[in-house]
Design a protein around this motif. Structure first.
Motif, short mmCIF file in Angstrom:
data_model
loop_
_atom_site.label_atom_id
_atom_site.label_comp_id
_atom_site.label_asym_id
_atom_site.label_seq_id
_atom_site.Cartn_x
_atom_site.Cartn_y
_atom_site.Cartn_z
N ALA A 38 -46.06 -31.00 -46.36
CA ALA A 38 -46.09 -29.47 -45.28
C ALA A 38 -46.11 -30.40 -43.72
O ALA A 38 -45.07 -30.18 -42.42
N GLU A 39 -46.88 -30.63 -43.17
CA GLU A 39 -46.55 -31.95 -42.26
C GLU A 39 -46.27 -32.75 -42.11
O GLU A 39 -45.70 -32.84 -40.37
N ALA A 40 -45.47 -33.67 -42.86
CA ALA A 40 -44.68 -34.29 -42.61
C ALA A 40 -43.29 -33.51 -42.51
O ALA A 40 -42.36 -33.17 -41.28
N VAL A 41 -42.79 -32.32 -43.29
CA VAL A 41 -41.51 -31.74 -43.15
C VAL A 41 -41.62 -31.08 -40.93
O VAL A 41 -40.67 -31.21 -40.41
N GLU A 42 -42.59 -30.84 -41.29
CA GLU A 42 -43.04 -30.00 -39.77
C GLU A 42 -42.91 -31.22 -38.92
O GLU A 42 -42.19 -30.87 -37.48
N ALA A 43 -43.75 -32.50 -39.15
CA ALA A 43 -43.12 -33.51 -38.28
C ALA A 43 -41.68 -34.24 -37.81
O ALA A 43 -40.81 -34.30 -36.83
N ALA A 44 -40.93 -33.95 -39.26
CA ALA A 44 -40.07 -34.47 -38.45
C ALA A 44 -39.28 -33.30 -38.51
O ALA A 44 -37.93 -33.16 -37.81
N ARG A 45 -39.06 -32.25 -38.53
CA ARG A 45 -38.41 -30.85 -37.55
C ARG A 45 -38.46 -31.78 -36.25
O ARG A 45 -37.68 -31.07 -35.43
N ARG A 46 -40.25 -31.42 -35.52
CA ARG A 46 -40.09 -31.43 -34.26
C ARG A 46 -39.65 -33.04 -33.38
O ARG A 46 -39.29 -32.75 -32.26
N HIS A 47 -40.67 -34.08 -34.10
CA HIS A 47 -39.99 -35.50 -33.19
C HIS A 47 -38.42 -35.80 -34.02
O HIS A 47 -37.85 -36.71 -32.94
N VAL A 70 -36.59 -32.42 -45.87
CA VAL A 70 -35.79 -32.88 -44.42
C VAL A 70 -34.71 -33.87 -44.61
O VAL A 70 -34.22 -33.52 -43.67
N CYS A 71 -34.04 -33.55 -45.73
CA CYS A 71 -32.52 -34.02 -45.67
C CYS A 71 -31.99 -32.72 -45.93
O CYS A 71 -30.77 -33.13 -45.55
N ALA A 72 -32.86 -31.53 -46.43
CA ALA A 72 -31.25 -30.87 -46.43
C ALA A 72 -31.24 -29.83 -44.35
O ALA A 72 -30.39 -29.99 -44.36
N GLU A 73 -32.44 -30.56 -43.99
CA GLU A 73 -32.61 -30.00 -42.79
C GLU A 73 -32.33 -31.13 -41.37
O GLU A 73 -32.04 -30.41 -40.07
N VAL A 78 -34.72 -40.42 -45.44
CA VAL A 78 -36.16 -40.46 -46.24
C VAL A 78 -36.47 -41.85 -47.07
O VAL A 78 -35.13 -42.89 -47.97
N VAL A 79 -37.70 -42.73 -47.10
CA VAL A 79 -37.58 -43.36 -48.14
C VAL A 79 -39.13 -43.60 -48.44
O VAL A 79 -40.56 -43.06 -48.41
N MET A 80 -39.13 -42.81 -49.80
CA MET A 80 -40.13 -42.78 -50.96
C MET A 80 -41.08 -43.43 -51.09
O MET A 80 -40.95 -44.81 -51.50
#
Length: 224
Positions: A38-47, A70-73, A78-80
């Motif tokens: 969840a934090e990763a998604v928020e960081a991707a949205r913000r930065h 992340v890929c949709a938005e 993304v690297v796993m």
């Protein structure tokens, strides 16, 4: 150009170590760290980074679901990252839209190289691994409906075949006797026309549509 990266892992030492390695590079900036999906998604949205490194197993939201969001938005790659090398994790990660897959014991230089590779639009999977992935996708009925290849020019179809065989831009240029700049244009057109996110999806597409088959040789196509 500075490559902006988010590092997400629930283990602080692992996350901090990866971040430190990447931040030491002159062309890479770690813009955020995250301890769960969840934090990763928020960081991707913000930065809006160029690359997000996602651990697969994280609390709150796992890496696979975070990759889907992340890929949709966003347009970031993304690297796993995982300690597990079972095939299912690879398939689920790629199906979620990831551009690559690395084990956590990756060498320092390979980690840095991976970030630069995905930003350049290349994949992280060797041709042999890509063929194994496609075999499983088709064998388990996971293949998506084949896109319409009629939109491609003959040269773009040739390019897709060579992408499917795992060739780099330089190797494709040599096979088609054109410049690398021209190859980049062909690759971009193929991805755009077929609605593909990256080269990994192009590899899968080349097999799913029957342009190449499992066991096909890895050299350039015959020109008759």
């Amino acid at each position: 150009m500075t490559i902006r990266v988010v590092v997400a892992d629930d283990q602080e030492l692992v996350r901090g170590g990866f971040a430190m390695i990447l931040a030491a590079q002159p062309d890479i900036e770690v813009v955020a760290e995250a301890g769960n999906g969840a934090e990763a998604v928020e960081a991707a949205r913000r930065h809006r980074p160029d690359v997000v490194l996602l651990d697969i197993r994280m609390p709150v939201m796992d890496g696979i679901e975070a990759a889907r969001v992340v890929c949709a938005e966003t347009d970031c790659k993304v690297v796993m990252l995982t300690t597990f090398d079972q095939d299912d994790y690879v398939y689920e990660a790629l199906h979620a839209g990831a551009s690559g897959f690395l084990l956590k014991d990756v060498r320092r230089d390979d980690l840095v190289h991976a970030v630069r590779v995905v930003v350049a639009g290349d994949s992280l999977l060797a041709p042999s691994v890509a063929r194994r992935l496609v075999a499983d996708f088709t064998g388990r009925g996971r293949a998506a409906p084949a896109p319409e290849l009629g939109a491609l020019t003959s040269r773009e179809r040739e390019t897709l075949v060579l992408l499917g065989r795992g060739l780099s831009n330089a190797e494709i240029a040599a096979a088609l006797v054109v410049s690398e700049h021209t190859v980049k244009t062909h690759v971009s057109n193929v991805l755009s026309k077929l609605g593909l996110r990256d080269r990994i999806q192009a590899v899968i597409c080349a097999y799913e549509t029957g342009l190449i088959t499992l066991g096909a040789r890895t050299g350039p196509p015959s020109r008759g």
